[in-house]
Design an enzyme around this catalytic site. Structure first.
Site, PDB file in Angstrom:
ATOM      1  N   GLY A 146      61.460  75.901  50.692  1.00 39.93           N
ATOM      2  CA  GLY A 146      62.765  75.930  50.023  1.00 39.93           C
ATOM      3  C   GLY A 146      62.693  76.319  48.555  1.00 39.93           C
ATOM      4  O   GLY A 146      63.692  76.735  47.963  1.00 39.93           O
ATOM      5  N   GLU A 147      61.516  76.201  47.963  1.00 39.35           N
ATOM      6  CA  GLU A 147      61.347  76.595  46.564  1.00 39.35           C
ATOM      7  C   GLU A 147      61.007  78.086  46.451  1.00 39.35           C
ATOM      8  O   GLU A 147      60.799  78.594  45.356  1.00 39.35           O
ATOM      9  CB  GLU A 147      60.249  75.740  45.914  1.00 39.35           C
ATOM     10  CG  GLU A 147      60.739  74.401  45.386  1.00 39.35           C
ATOM     11  CD  GLU A 147      61.438  73.534  46.426  1.00 39.35           C
ATOM     12  OE1 GLU A 147      60.815  73.241  47.465  1.00 39.35           O
ATOM     13  OE2 GLU A 147      62.608  73.163  46.225  1.00 39.35           O
TER      14      GLU A 147
ATOM     15  N   TRP B 266      61.659  70.991  56.363  1.00 33.90           N
ATOM     16  CA  TRP B 266      60.212  70.761  56.160  1.00 33.90           C
ATOM     17  C   TRP B 266      59.715  69.382  56.551  1.00 33.90           C
ATOM     18  O   TRP B 266      58.518  69.146  56.525  1.00 33.90           O
ATOM     19  CB  TRP B 266      59.828  71.081  54.721  1.00 33.90           C
ATOM     20  CG  TRP B 266      60.517  70.304  53.641  1.00 33.90           C
ATOM     21  CD1 TRP B 266      61.601  70.734  52.913  1.00 33.90           C
ATOM     22  CD2 TRP B 266      60.185  69.006  53.135  1.00 33.90           C
ATOM     23  NE1 TRP B 266      61.950  69.765  51.995  1.00 33.90           N
ATOM     24  CE2 TRP B 266      61.107  68.696  52.112  1.00 33.90           C
ATOM     25  CE3 TRP B 266      59.196  68.063  53.444  1.00 33.90           C
ATOM     26  CZ2 TRP B 266      61.078  67.492  51.398  1.00 33.90           C
ATOM     27  CZ3 TRP B 266      59.167  66.864  52.743  1.00 33.90           C
ATOM     28  CH2 TRP B 266      60.099  66.590  51.726  1.00 33.90           C
TER      29      TRP B 266
ATOM     30  N   ASN C  38      67.080  71.779  50.042  1.00 30.99           N
ATOM     31  CA  ASN C  38      68.008  72.321  49.044  1.00 30.99           C
ATOM     32  C   ASN C  38      68.394  73.757  49.361  1.00 30.99           C
ATOM     33  O   ASN C  38      67.604  74.512  49.917  1.00 30.99           O
ATOM     34  CB  ASN C  38      67.342  72.287  47.657  1.00 30.99           C
ATOM     35  CG  ASN C  38      66.090  73.148  47.614  1.00 30.99           C
ATOM     36  OD1 ASN C  38      65.063  72.771  48.146  1.00 30.99           O
ATOM     37  ND2 ASN C  38      66.164  74.316  47.001  1.00 30.99           N
TER      38      ASN C  38
ATOM     39  N   ASP D  54      68.274  69.589  43.538  1.00 29.80           N
ATOM     40  CA  ASP D  54      67.184  69.619  44.520  1.00 29.80           C
ATOM     41  C   ASP D  54      67.185  68.366  45.393  1.00 29.80           C
ATOM     42  O   ASP D  54      66.138  67.802  45.684  1.00 29.80           O
ATOM     43  CB  ASP D  54      65.816  69.807  43.845  1.00 29.80           C
ATOM     44  CG  ASP D  54      64.707  70.025  44.876  1.00 29.80           C
ATOM     45  OD1 ASP D  54      64.958  70.706  45.880  1.00 29.80           O
ATOM     46  OD2 ASP D  54      63.605  69.476  44.680  1.00 29.80           O
TER      47      ASP D  54
ATOM     48  N   ARG E 293      67.672  61.597  49.964  1.00 28.80           N
ATOM     49  CA  ARG E 293      67.023  61.830  48.669  1.00 28.80           C
ATOM     50  C   ARG E 293      68.008  61.610  47.513  1.00 28.80           C
ATOM     51  O   ARG E 293      67.613  61.246  46.412  1.00 28.80           O
ATOM     52  CB  ARG E 293      66.519  63.283  48.692  1.00 28.80           C
ATOM     53  CG  ARG E 293      65.617  63.638  47.565  1.00 28.80           C
ATOM     54  CD  ARG E 293      64.559  64.612  48.070  1.00 28.80           C
ATOM     55  NE  ARG E 293      64.316  65.689  47.146  1.00 28.80           N
ATOM     56  CZ  ARG E 293      63.369  66.605  47.316  1.00 28.80           C
ATOM     57  NH1 ARG E 293      62.601  66.575  48.392  1.00 28.80           N
ATOM     58  NH2 ARG E 293      63.187  67.561  46.445  1.00 28.80           N
TER      59      ARG E 293
ATOM     60  N   ALA F 224      53.452  65.077  46.467  1.00 28.67           N
ATOM     61  CA  ALA F 224      54.241  65.768  45.433  1.00 28.67           C
ATOM     62  C   ALA F 224      54.174  65.101  44.068  1.00 28.67           C
ATOM     63  O   ALA F 224      54.324  65.776  43.042  1.00 28.67           O
ATOM     64  CB  ALA F 224      55.695  65.876  45.888  1.00 28.67           C
TER      65      ALA F 224
HETATM   66 CA    CA Z   1      63.437  71.199  47.577  1.00 29.43          CA
END
Ligand code: CA
Ligand code: CA
Length: 588
Positions: A194-195, A258, A276, A318, A347, A558
């Site tokens: 997604g990034e 993911w 996102n 995000d 999130r 992360a």
């Molecule tokens: Ca993301």
């Protein structure tokens, strides 16, 4: 005594046909996983992902006698984050490790049976460490996803590759690390990236052959496909082209799936969370940007979307909506009726209770204490009540056009909860949520899509909100809509939870402890230092009348990569890579 001739003939025949001796994982094994205590054949201890075990030999009274049985090191020079949930079947444990490795071990002794190390090319682009969250078992296969966006199926008894399929191009930013979901003989997987502006989607394949059955994109405007007699056929567009996206932005819209998916046989629906919308700079993509930051329900027979619920429409922080959607029976406090519901600790800091038959919101309430981006969730419309001034400013509105106004927003983009899976205990009626309290400075910048390059249009620094803790294991009552108890932790929690009929909730901490709490009160009743941070979910099973608990240990993920001030605060934590197994001393 001499062995009867006929019997030794049978024994010889069995030895010749070695595969006859090894049991295979059936559809019934998968469907019944939550009830069968002798094995753990699926991620989540069952397709619904409740992470609940009916075992109670280890309980609040006996847990003080819980001791290690064995530990196995993943070895090699490579450590980093270990987010994997082991599987146990027919006396063997299957556990994945960092850098796309998988091991088969004797579940009783920890003896290594075989190892497979996937050959990773240079230039893979996993956003959030070289982790893997676990494998799937089906028939005589053990299947897992790799950091270069492939699916590999191995013979579970020999470790030999049976089939290998490419999901997509790692050079465009695709990778895969979630544990696959098994549904009706299909292996169902998503994508990470997604990034990097990938095309989020869910894919179903024949688990025995790896051949595609359907693809369902999670960005509105993309075409879905179904394979009929080996022929690729259109299976309807996802949503409506340009309904919630402007121009061509849907083509690189993200919504990466993911963190895997769950399946509920009662409604025959797969629930997948989506990440996102890309890029992070929300001013470039006015609209709701479906189906990003949402839970999407898909019929496994048709590969079509049945309903969706967007937790953060037009996300600007995000707030990936990838958190697991866990089916449970919700007792309506007004009517006393049981509603087929699902829980999701998002999130964005809110806990959502949703009717899983139709996607309608039942309840939504905060499970973290500091939320700045929204005042709440409107229970009538199901939409957030935004604090408009907490959206990072539009760079195009500024004088130089280079950097928009910085805002301090909570939760941080690593979320009130991230990849770590919560658990639901039907005996206590509580969800156990590994939560984090943190915020971020975030600002937007101009950005344009370039294949294989980060596609954010944002800068950020994550900050702790409190000196004494970031993490908190919280018991959440989905009916009352409140936190019942919490157990705070200095470092951010990053591992999943297991809850049992023994009135226990097990979880690990980055400081290295595997802990057991009284599920009703939150009181810590046991802990063990595993030697490195735990960022993975524990499991339990029984063998020979004894209950076992296992967890993978190895700090990473992360937080050290993206955590800003928080990463510096916890940089004393050491890496590792091992699996630990426990049982009661002398079985009592
Ligand atoms: Ca993301
Ligand atoms: Ca089972």
């Amino acid at each position: 005594m001499k062995k009867p001739f006929a019997l030794s003939l049978i024994a010889a025949a069995l030895m010749v046909a070695g595969s006859v001796q090894a049991k295979e994982v059936t559809d019934a094994d998968i469907s019944n996983d939550a009830k069968t205590t002798g094995d753990v054949v699926h991620f989540g201890l069952g397709q619904q992902g409740q992470r609940y075990s009916t075992l109670d030999k280890i309980n609040t009274k006996t847990v003080k006698n819980l001791v290690p049985v064995w530990s196995f090191s993943f070895g090699g020079e490579k450590q980093r984050g270990q987010e994997s949930q082991p599987l146990v079947f027919d006396g063997k444990m299957y556990v994945t490790a960092s850098y796309s490795r998988i091991f088969a071990l004797d579940a009783k002794t920890g003896k290594k049976l075989w190892k497979y190390e996937h050959r990773l090319p240079e230039g893979i682009m996993p956003c959030c460490d070289v982790i893997n969250r676990g494998a799937a078992l089906y028939d005589n296969l053990v299947i897992f996803a790799t950091l270069d966006a492939q699916l590999v199926a191995l013979n579970k008894d020999t470790g030999k590759v049976v089939w290998k399929e490419k999901i997509d191009d790692y050079a465009a930013g695709y990778s895969a690390s979630a544990a696959p979901l098994i549904v009706k003989g299909m292996v169902v997987t998503g994508v990470s990236g997604g990034e990097f502006g990938v095309e989020g989607r869910l894919e179903a394949r024949d688990a025995k052959t790896g051949k595609l059955i359907w693809i369902r994109p999670t960005v509105e405007g993309h075409m879905g496909y179904k394979w009929v007699n080996g022929e690729k056929t259109d299976n309807g567009i996802s949503g409506t082209l340009n309904a919630t996206w402007t121009g061509d932005l849907w083509k690189t819209g993200g919504a990466a799936t993911w963190n895997g998916a769950t399946y509920d046989p009662e409604t025959n629906l797969i629930f997948v969370g989506t990440g996102n919308p890309s890029p992070w700079n929300s001013h470039l993509r006015p609209g709701d940007n479906l189906f990003s930051s949402a839970t999407v329900a898909i019929n496994p027979d048709t590969g079509k979307i049945v309903w969706h619920y967007q937790t953060t429409p037009h996300d600007g922080w995000d707030f990936d909506g990838v958190n697991e959607f866990v089916s449970f029976d919700y007792k309506d406090p007004k009517t006393g009726k049981i509603i087929k519901a699902g829980g999701k600790a998002d999130r964005n800091g809110f806990f959502f209770v949703i009717d899983r038959t139709n996607g309608k919101l039942i309840n939504a309430f905060p499970f973290v204490k500091d939320i700045t981006w929204a005042k709440g969730i409107d229970l009538n419309t199901g939409r957030p009540i935004y604090n408009d001034d907490n959206r990072p400013g539009n760079p195009a509105a500024g004088e130089d056009g280079k950097k928009g106004k910085t805002v301090f927003a909570a939760p941080s983009f690593l979320g009130g909860k991230n990849q770590m899976q919560m658990a639901y205990n039907p005996k206590t009626g509580l969800f156990y949520v590994p939560a984090n309290e943190w915020g971020m400075d975030i600002w937007n910048e101009p950005v344009s899509y370039k294949r294989g390059a980060a596609y954010l249009g944002a800068g950020f620094t994550i900050k702790a909100l409190h000196d004494d803790y970031i993490g908190a294991l919280r018991a959440v009552d989905p009916v009352a809509g409140k936190i019942v108890w919490e157990n705070k932790n200095f470092a951010p929690l990053w591992g999943g939870v297991l809850t049992t009929a023994g009135n226990l909730s097990f979880y690990g901490t980055p400081e290295g402890y595997l802990k057991a709490l009284d599920a009703k009160t939150g009181k810590e009743v046991w802990s063990f230092q595993t030697g490195s941070g735990v960022v993975a979910p524990p499991i339990t099973w029984e063998e020979g009348g004894e209950q076992y608990v296992a967890v993978v240990s190895g700090w990473g993920g992360a937080v050290p990569l993206w955590g800003g001030d928080v990463a510096r605060r916890v940089n004393f934590l050491e890496q590792g890579g091992s699996v630990w197994v426990f049982k009661l001393h002398n079985g009592k």
